[in-house]
Scaffold this active site. Sequence first.
Site, PDB file in Angstrom:
ATOM      1  N   LEU A 157      24.473   7.588  71.891  1.00  0.00           N
ATOM      2  CA  LEU A 157      24.313   6.134  71.901  1.00  0.00           C
ATOM      3  C   LEU A 157      23.412   5.766  70.886  1.00  0.00           C
ATOM      4  O   LEU A 157      22.206   6.259  70.789  1.00  0.00           O
ATOM      5  CB  LEU A 157      23.954   5.835  73.381  1.00  0.00           C
ATOM      6  CG  LEU A 157      23.891   4.433  73.891  1.00  0.00           C
ATOM      7  CD1 LEU A 157      25.433   3.776  73.825  1.00  0.00           C
ATOM      8  CD2 LEU A 157      23.351   4.427  75.344  1.00  0.00           C
ATOM      9  N   ASP A 158      23.735   4.781  70.135  1.00  0.00           N
ATOM     10  CA  ASP A 158      22.767   4.224  69.038  1.00  0.00           C
ATOM     11  C   ASP A 158      21.559   3.811  69.488  1.00  0.00           C
ATOM     12  O   ASP A 158      21.290   3.328  70.682  1.00  0.00           O
ATOM     13  CB  ASP A 158      23.435   3.162  68.260  1.00  0.00           C
ATOM     14  CG  ASP A 158      24.731   3.397  67.753  1.00  0.00           C
ATOM     15  OD1 ASP A 158      24.967   4.792  67.144  1.00  0.00           O
ATOM     16  OD2 ASP A 158      25.483   2.332  67.436  1.00  0.00           O
ATOM     17  N   THR A 159      20.509   4.136  68.666  1.00  0.00           N
ATOM     18  CA  THR A 159      19.254   3.759  69.002  1.00  0.00           C
ATOM     19  C   THR A 159      18.989   2.352  69.675  1.00  0.00           C
ATOM     20  O   THR A 159      18.207   2.021  70.371  1.00  0.00           O
ATOM     21  CB  THR A 159      18.318   3.990  67.793  1.00  0.00           C
ATOM     22  OG1 THR A 159      18.303   5.262  67.562  1.00  0.00           O
ATOM     23  CG2 THR A 159      16.693   3.854  68.292  1.00  0.00           C
ATOM     24  N   SER A 163      21.322   0.603  71.189  1.00  0.00           N
ATOM     25  CA  SER A 163      21.998   0.479  72.038  1.00  0.00           C
ATOM     26  C   SER A 163      21.748   0.675  73.378  1.00  0.00           C
ATOM     27  O   SER A 163      20.652   1.549  73.394  1.00  0.00           O
ATOM     28  CB  SER A 163      23.407   1.000  71.848  1.00  0.00           C
ATOM     29  OG  SER A 163      23.911   0.454  70.653  1.00  0.00           O
TER      30      SER A 163
END
Length: 243
Positions: A39-41, A43
């Site tokens: 999961l993107d930083t 997000s």
Amino acid sequence: MLLLLNKPYGVICQFTKHETHPTLKEYVKVPHVYPAGRLDTDSEGLLVLTDDGHMQNQISHPMHKKPKTYVVQVEGSPSDAALKSLRAGVKLGDEVTLPCHAEIIDEPKWLWERNPPIRYRASIPTHWLEITLTEGKNRQVRRMTAAVGLPTLRLIRTQVGGYSLFEGGTLGLGDTRMIDATPCPPSPARTAPVKPRRTGYQPDFVGKKSGVLPTNVRKARVGAASQANRSARATASSSRKKP
């Protein structure tokens, strides 16, 4: 073992120390678990972790096409044409995304405050979308919404496959929850086919479909024919010797 984490904004998906970002180590105290997908930083929301390598593959590998659901705050007002484009597939560079679910929703009642808060511009409205994908290209949701003129302001993942941020009650920001999970059945071993050794014996069924007789059958038939020829010659010879 399966562990659910409600990942806060700004947390990087790794356990090793990072110079500028907090990491999973500050939130996950269970040893020997690893993220099943990233999961993107920037997000937020659901991250699934496990200590089972096979289960990790089943959840995260693109070939299994596990649906992932996101609630997305976008800048601007989604038009019917923009929603239609999202649902049909958006061209991102040299590729087109797979069809997906996309609809306008009300602002979620369970929403927590983000730190830092998103930037607001009074002259531009914002709306919330729910988007469900079955693939996971790099920063895909953000790129898709930008491609249809709706820049993403906030992105929260709520579901991965059958695992939900609301399983057993809404998971608090930064909290973890252990859940029961049926282990995935082991995948069949992928080994190279074993080349049969050459021997004098081959089973009777070998070669029937190809029309080529097995070695043992050919030898038996040749031997029988040779024996028949010898017997015929012996009979002819004895007949010539009789007066």
